[in-house]
Design an enzyme around this catalytic site. Structure first.
Site, PDB file in Angstrom:
ATOM      1  N   TRP A 147       0.813  -1.085   0.066  1.00  6.58           N
ATOM      2  CA  TRP A 147       0.043  -0.059   0.150  1.00  6.58           C
ATOM      3  C   TRP A 147       1.037   1.258  -0.049  1.00  6.58           C
ATOM      4  O   TRP A 147       0.583   2.185  -0.627  1.00  6.58           O
ATOM      5  CB  TRP A 147      -0.875   0.055   1.271  1.00  6.58           C
ATOM      6  CG  TRP A 147      -1.951   0.851   1.357  1.00  6.58           C
ATOM      7  CD1 TRP A 147      -2.481   1.561   2.324  1.00  6.58           C
ATOM      8  CD2 TRP A 147      -2.699   1.678   0.233  1.00  6.58           C
ATOM      9  NE1 TRP A 147      -3.382   2.471   2.278  1.00  6.58           N
ATOM     10  CE2 TRP A 147      -3.682   2.607   0.768  1.00  6.58           C
ATOM     11  CE3 TRP A 147      -2.733   1.650  -1.278  1.00  6.58           C
ATOM     12  CZ2 TRP A 147      -4.493   3.352   0.000  1.00  6.58           C
ATOM     13  CZ3 TRP A 147      -3.480   2.599  -1.785  1.00  6.58           C
ATOM     14  CH2 TRP A 147      -4.691   3.492  -1.223  1.00  6.58           C
ATOM     15  N   SER A 178      -9.653  -0.061  -1.179  1.00  2.00           N
ATOM     16  CA  SER A 178      -8.548   0.410  -1.935  1.00  2.00           C
ATOM     17  C   SER A 178      -7.422  -0.826  -2.102  1.00  2.00           C
ATOM     18  O   SER A 178      -6.819  -0.971  -0.941  1.00  2.00           O
ATOM     19  CB  SER A 178      -7.602   1.684  -1.396  1.00  2.00           C
ATOM     20  OG  SER A 178      -7.530   1.407   0.195  1.00  2.00           O
ATOM     21  N   LYS A 186     -13.519  -4.676   9.521  1.00  3.12           N
ATOM     22  CA  LYS A 186     -14.027  -5.115   8.098  1.00  3.12           C
ATOM     23  C   LYS A 186     -13.191  -6.276   7.586  1.00  3.12           C
ATOM     24  O   LYS A 186     -13.412  -7.392   6.916  1.00  3.12           O
ATOM     25  CB  LYS A 186     -14.086  -4.023   6.887  1.00  3.12           C
ATOM     26  CG  LYS A 186     -12.767  -3.407   6.721  1.00  3.12           C
ATOM     27  CD  LYS A 186     -11.769  -3.882   5.831  1.00  3.12           C
ATOM     28  CE  LYS A 186     -10.612  -3.174   5.788  1.00  3.12           C
ATOM     29  NZ  LYS A 186      -9.560  -3.766   4.430  1.00  3.12           N
ATOM     30  N   ASP A 196     -15.653  -0.404   2.021  1.00  2.00           N
ATOM     31  CA  ASP A 196     -14.365  -1.142   2.447  1.00  2.00           C
ATOM     32  C   ASP A 196     -14.738  -2.553   2.732  1.00  2.00           C
ATOM     33  O   ASP A 196     -14.015  -3.672   2.356  1.00  2.00           O
ATOM     34  CB  ASP A 196     -13.569  -0.579   3.742  1.00  2.00           C
ATOM     35  CG  ASP A 196     -12.104  -0.806   3.439  1.00  2.00           C
ATOM     36  OD1 ASP A 196     -11.895  -1.434   2.610  1.00  2.00           O
ATOM     37  OD2 ASP A 196     -11.346  -0.241   4.278  1.00  2.00           O
ATOM     38  N   THR A 227     -13.434  -6.023   0.478  1.00  7.24           N
ATOM     39  CA  THR A 227     -12.468  -6.625   1.239  1.00  7.24           C
ATOM     40  C   THR A 227     -13.235  -8.249   1.385  1.00  7.24           C
ATOM     41  O   THR A 227     -12.512  -8.953   1.560  1.00  7.24           O
ATOM     42  CB  THR A 227     -12.268  -6.212   2.796  1.00  7.24           C
ATOM     43  OG1 THR A 227     -11.751  -5.018   2.587  1.00  7.24           O
ATOM     44  CG2 THR A 227     -10.860  -7.165   3.164  1.00  7.24           C
ATOM     45  N   SER A 234      -8.053  -9.666  -1.633  1.00  4.94           N
ATOM     46  CA  SER A 234      -8.256  -9.488  -0.290  1.00  4.94           C
ATOM     47  C   SER A 234      -7.519 -10.455   0.408  1.00  4.94           C
ATOM     48  O   SER A 234      -7.599 -11.663   0.401  1.00  4.94           O
ATOM     49  CB  SER A 234      -9.584  -9.501   0.281  1.00  4.94           C
ATOM     50  OG  SER A 234      -9.687  -9.679   1.348  1.00  4.94           O
ATOM     51  N   ARG A 235      -6.298  -9.968   1.138  1.00  5.95           N
ATOM     52  CA  ARG A 235      -5.358 -10.884   2.060  1.00  5.95           C
ATOM     53  C   ARG A 235      -6.452 -11.697   3.216  1.00  5.95           C
ATOM     54  O   ARG A 235      -6.009 -12.811   3.407  1.00  5.95           O
ATOM     55  CB  ARG A 235      -4.187 -10.142   2.404  1.00  5.95           C
ATOM     56  CG  ARG A 235      -3.416  -9.606   1.543  1.00  5.95           C
ATOM     57  CD  ARG A 235      -2.255  -9.133   2.307  1.00  5.95           C
ATOM     58  NE  ARG A 235      -2.263  -8.287   2.773  1.00  5.95           N
ATOM     59  CZ  ARG A 235      -2.195  -6.998   2.639  1.00  5.95           C
ATOM     60  NH1 ARG A 235      -1.701  -6.492   1.090  1.00  5.95           N
ATOM     61  NH2 ARG A 235      -2.203  -5.928   3.454  1.00  5.95           N
ATOM     62  N   ASN A 236      -7.309 -10.819   3.766  1.00  7.34           N
ATOM     63  CA  ASN A 236      -7.858 -11.325   4.745  1.00  7.34           C
ATOM     64  C   ASN A 236      -8.801 -12.466   4.243  1.00  7.34           C
ATOM     65  O   ASN A 236      -9.209 -13.383   4.948  1.00  7.34           O
ATOM     66  CB  ASN A 236      -8.809 -10.321   5.541  1.00  7.34           C
ATOM     67  CG  ASN A 236      -7.924  -9.354   6.425  1.00  7.34           C
ATOM     68  OD1 ASN A 236      -7.188  -9.637   7.518  1.00  7.34           O
ATOM     69  ND2 ASN A 236      -7.413  -8.108   5.616  1.00  7.34           N
ATOM     70  N   VAL A 255       0.892  -8.882   5.552  1.00  2.00           N
ATOM     71  CA  VAL A 255       0.183  -8.624   6.822  1.00  2.00           C
ATOM     72  C   VAL A 255      -1.302  -8.803   6.631  1.00  2.00           C
ATOM     73  O   VAL A 255      -1.786  -8.092   5.662  1.00  2.00           O
ATOM     74  CB  VAL A 255       0.443  -7.325   7.580  1.00  2.00           C
ATOM     75  CG1 VAL A 255      -0.366  -7.241   8.852  1.00  2.00           C
ATOM     76  CG2 VAL A 255       1.860  -7.459   8.250  1.00  2.00           C
ATOM     77  N   GLU A 292      -4.288  -8.036   8.688  1.00  8.18           N
ATOM     78  CA  GLU A 292      -4.550  -7.340  10.072  1.00  8.18           C
ATOM     79  C   GLU A 292      -5.772  -8.096  10.487  1.00  8.18           C
ATOM     80  O   GLU A 292      -5.882  -7.752  12.043  1.00  8.18           O
ATOM     81  CB  GLU A 292      -4.865  -5.798   9.576  1.00  8.18           C
ATOM     82  CG  GLU A 292      -3.674  -4.975   9.157  1.00  8.18           C
ATOM     83  CD  GLU A 292      -2.701  -4.684  10.472  1.00  8.18           C
ATOM     84  OE1 GLU A 292      -2.921  -5.170  11.400  1.00  8.18           O
ATOM     85  OE2 GLU A 292      -1.800  -3.805  10.139  1.00  8.18           O
TER      86      GLU A 292
END
Length: 326
Positions: free
Chosen positions: A11, A131, A184, A237, A241, A247-249, A272, A274
């Site tokens: 980012w 984003s 989120k 968001d 996400t 999306s990593r999550n 990461v 989060e």
């Protein structure tokens, strides 16, 4: 205008690329060898491999050099690194952070970390919203919100960042914006679990909607404004996400549903996520504030190894239904 982006992850690199079309931007990397490799290749191969960096984007590991002459600092570290970073900067420097989540252990939101480290009189805020870094770096349209309790600072900082394909709104609801950005990520893990278990689009839509209700309840308990939850940093968001393939999550949730151990997932992710760090803090805060957040609690139970993904789903489905707006 000169802007210092402090942190060369995905980012931080993306926002540096986007802003360098209109401003002089210094991208600071903590690791000197990483900074040298990025500067030489004009590409952040580790975090944003498909993007060529503009020639005028300065890349450095020299912290004072990155800060020199900067009219605005953008802290682009994960939440875990924010406190250390803020301890290094001039407390009078205008600052905006890009991270979303809670500090592990303390449960502090970024603005609380900033208040503790920078003190009264500091001018700071959060930039948040739907984003994906890759899309921003490729120049695709993106709308964000810059929030600060100092409304004048929010407006001024948003005006600096706004332009080109970046549309930046401003808000005085710093708490509401940060709660949306933090929770989120937990909901995206839940959505990934749902998709990974093959529960379908109906289940995903229900999960996102109930997740938004949880965000609204926690935000209200902390003084956030209702309209913020329905804006870019809440609903916007969350939708991105919880549904986007970048999306990593969400990816963490998908892999958990497939039975992969969490340490292995995080090792392979390389970035990461989060939501993994925030889930425990969200559940603890909700309990403290007496806010009902069953989806967040279920995600935390899965991450803690207390429940299998399928068991968490059954627990949620077996709950007594309430009035829909609750």
């Amino acid at each position: 205008m000169r802007i210092a982006v402090l942190g060369a992850g995905a980012w931080g690199t993306a926002i540096g690329v986007a802003l360098s079309a209109r401003h002089a931007v210094a991208l600071w990397a903590r690791d000197a060898s990483q900074a040298q490799a990025i500067a030489k290749a004009r590409r952040n191969s580790r975090y944003l491999p498909g993007i060529e960096l503009p020639a005028k984007l300065e890349v450095t590991a020299d912290f004072p050099q990155a800060l020199a002459g900067a009219a605005l600092l953008l802290a682009a570290t994960p939440v875990a690194g924010l406190r250390e970073l803020l301890g290094k900067i001039d407390k009078r420097a205008p600052l905006v952070w890009l991270c979303k989540g809670f500090e592990e252990g303390s449960g502090a939101l970024p603005h609380q970390i900033a208040a503790e480290t920078l003190g009264e009189g500091a001018r700071y805020g959060a930039l948040s919203g739907p984003s994906f870094a890759d899309e921003v770096a490729r120049g695709l349209p993106c709308a964000l919100t810059l929030a600060s309790r100092d409304a004048a600072f929010a407006r001024e900082a948003a005006a600096i960042l706004h332009g080109g394909r970046l549309r930046v709104y401003y808000s005085a609801d710093l708490v509401g914006v940060e709660i949306g950005g933090a929770v989120k990520n937990v909901m995206a893990i839940a959505a990934g679990i749902s998709d990974g278990l093959g529960l379908g689009h109906n289940a995903r839509a229900a999960l996102i909607t109930r997740g938004l209700a949880e965000i609204a309840r926690l935000s209200a308990a902390l003084g956030g404004q209702p309209e913020t939850v329905m804006g870019l940093t809440g609903a916007g968001d969350l939708i991105l996400t919880a549904t986007g393939d970048l999306s990593r999550n969400r990816r963490v949730g998908l892999e958990l549903a497939r039975g992969k151990p969490l340490p292995e997932i995080l090792s392979q992710l390389g970035h990461v996520a989060e939501g993994v760090r925030s889930a425990k803090e969200v559940s603890a805060l909700a309990k403290k504030k007496k806010v009902d957040m069953p989806v967040s609690d279920a995600v935390n139970a899965v991450l803690e190894g207390q429940l299998k993904p399928a068991q968490a789903v059954e627990r949620l489905l077996s709950r007594d239904p309430k009035r829909e707006s609750a």
